[in-house]
Write an enzyme that holds these catalytic residues in place. Structure first.
Site, PDB file in Angstrom:
ATOM      1  CG  HIS A 248      20.083  24.947   0.688  1.00 13.92           C
ATOM      2  ND1 HIS A 248      20.334  24.742  -0.657  1.00 13.92           N
ATOM      3  CD2 HIS A 248      19.075  25.850   0.726  1.00 13.92           C
ATOM      4  CE1 HIS A 248      19.517  25.487  -1.367  1.00 13.92           C
ATOM      5  NE2 HIS A 248      18.732  26.174  -0.556  1.00 13.92           N
ATOM      6  CG  ASP A 249      15.868  24.518   0.394  1.00 18.12           C
ATOM      7  OD1 ASP A 249      15.860  24.817   1.603  1.00 18.12           O
ATOM      8  OD2 ASP A 249      15.643  25.345  -0.521  1.00 18.12           O
ATOM      9  CE  LYS A 252      12.206  24.645  -0.531  1.00 19.82           C
ATOM     10  NZ  LYS A 252      12.637  25.385  -1.716  1.00 19.82           N
ATOM     11  CG  HIS A 277      12.457  23.954   4.169  1.00 16.07           C
ATOM     12  ND1 HIS A 277      11.891  25.174   4.424  1.00 16.07           N
ATOM     13  CD2 HIS A 277      13.714  24.204   3.738  1.00 16.07           C
ATOM     14  CE1 HIS A 277      12.769  26.132   4.150  1.00 16.07           C
ATOM     15  NE2 HIS A 277      13.885  25.576   3.735  1.00 16.07           N
ATOM     16  CG  HIS A 300      19.260  27.565   4.273  1.00 17.35           C
ATOM     17  ND1 HIS A 300      19.141  26.224   4.564  1.00 17.35           N
ATOM     18  CD2 HIS A 300      18.116  27.892   3.626  1.00 17.35           C
ATOM     19  CE1 HIS A 300      17.996  25.779   4.119  1.00 17.35           C
ATOM     20  NE2 HIS A 300      17.340  26.770   3.536  1.00 17.35           N
ATOM     21  CG  ASP A 329      17.978  30.275   0.152  1.00 20.52           C
ATOM     22  OD1 ASP A 329      17.529  29.812  -0.910  1.00 20.52           O
ATOM     23  OD2 ASP A 329      17.352  30.228   1.230  1.00 20.52           O
TER      24      ASP A 329
END
Ligand code: FE2
Length: 376
Positions: A248-249, A252, A277, A300, A329
């Site tokens: 999901h990240d 980043k 991000h 998200h 999260d």
């Protein structure tokens, strides 16, 4: 444990990690494409059996620099050795990367050795050429390089069609895509591999970039999975949620580590930069036809009232899976240590999150989360 998705996704995930460079450092991304192109051409000319290893090593050479720490080839080697055996010749590929900055006259790094793997020599020649674009100077310095390989590179550069491709980013992209497809041999090799270990490696790279949230990705993945299980999702859906939560990240990786890890208050511009991000996660996942099926992961930070990002979607447009990841999260953000406050207990966190029901996520999903954490 191994899921159906794992068979098709491994290569895509590695590729997605490389793709994140496109958003953080386009120049470097273009040089990776050029390196892959030239190294493959030399390899094909010298010995067809080396080509696969050359391709992989030149593609993955910088994978270690993405995590934010600039440890270069060491880190890349460590990562490739550390993932479960998903690549044929995986350890050789790691060794090739480690030796790709050595030179035959001992002037290279990290050890200054003079006996170097052939594939590493080829990649090294290409890297030096791409740095200075001066083949004549390299010929003068020929003690550094294998004469034959250098000669082949010179011949390649004398062909106009190669120069044309080299100057055309889109053409180079096509070459890269074509080869990724061609060398997609992972499917057969993945059997028996523990996917957890692979996903954990990727998660560690993402978490390494953001030092304040250490272990965040892994926790979000396990919370999301638990909530999804509580919602009685099918095996396939569960597997997708887990992958999505792990990635999901991923955007980043494309964000400047200094901003991400800045202690204290962020300026408005810095906050906007960090928010990017989510957009990058979306672009990176959407870029691959297989990862596209879990691109909901990137949503998200959306909110039901339309005030979220990156899309500003409203209720009805935000997939359930994205909301499950959002709950996980936020829950982890509240219950883990932050520089500016102590971690909350799960009970306290759920109390705060109660106020987000209907704004950030739907009630039914939040209720399921409460059940799995034994709250309320
Ligand atoms: Fe995020």
């Amino acid at each position: 444990m191994r899921s159906e998705l794992m068979e098709i996704l491994t290569l895509d995930i590695l590729n997605a990690v490389i793709n994140s460079i496109k958003y953080s450092d386009l120049e470097r991304y273009n040089s990776i494409k050029a390196r892959v192109f030239l190294s493959l051409l030399i390899g094909k000319e010298i010995d067809e059996t080396m080509v696969f290893k050359i391709f992989m090593a030149s593609l993955l050479k910088e994978i270690g620099e993405i995590g934010g720490e600039n440890k270069g080839v060491y880190k890349s080697t460590e990562i490739i050795r550390g993932i479960p055996e998903i690549l044929p010749f995986q350890y050789e590929i790691a060794d090739i990367i480690l030796e790709s900055e050595e030179r035959l006259d001992g002037s290279g790094a990290p050890s200054g050795k003079k006996e170097i793997l052939k594939e590493a020599q080829i990649i090294g020649i290409v890297c030096d050429y791409l740095k200075n674009n001066d083949i004549e100077e390299m010929v003068e310095n020929k003690r550094k390089y294998n004469e034959k390989y250098l000669e082949v590179l010179k011949e390649i550069l004398e062909m106009e069609k190669n120069i044309k491709i080299l100057r055309d980013e889109e053409e180079l992209e096509k070459v890269l895509r074509r080869n990724i497809k061609k060398y997609n041999v992972y499917k057969e090799k993945i059997e028996g591999v523990e996917e957890e270990q692979f996903l954990t490696t990727i998660a560690s790279m993402i978490d390494a970039k953001d030092v304040y949230t250490g272990g965040h990705t892994k926790r979000v993945a396990s919370y999301s999975y638990l909530i999804a299980k509580e919602l009685n999702y099918s095996e396939e859906k569960l597997s997708k949620i887990r992958y999505a939560a792990y990635l999901h990240d991923i955007g980043k990786l494309a964000i400047d580590g200094e901003i991400l890890n800045k202690p204290g208050k962020l300026t408005k511009e810095e906050f906007e930069a960090i928010k990017l991000h989510a957009k990058y996660s979306f672009l990176i996942l959407w870029d691959s036809p297989t990862l596209r099926q879990i691109s909901f992961a990137a949503l998200h930070h959306e909110k039901l009232d339309g005030t979220g990002y990156p899309m500003g979607f409203k209720k009805g447009w935000i997939p359930e899976g994205s909301q499950v990841i959002a709950i996980a999260d936020i829950l982890d953000a509240l219950t883990s240590n932050r520089s500016y406050r102590q971690p909350l207990t799960f009970n306290e966190a759920f109390k705060i999150m109660e106020e987000m029901v209907g704004i950030s996520f739907e009630k039914r999903l939040f209720e399921a989360a409460k059940i799995c954490f034994g709250v309320g």
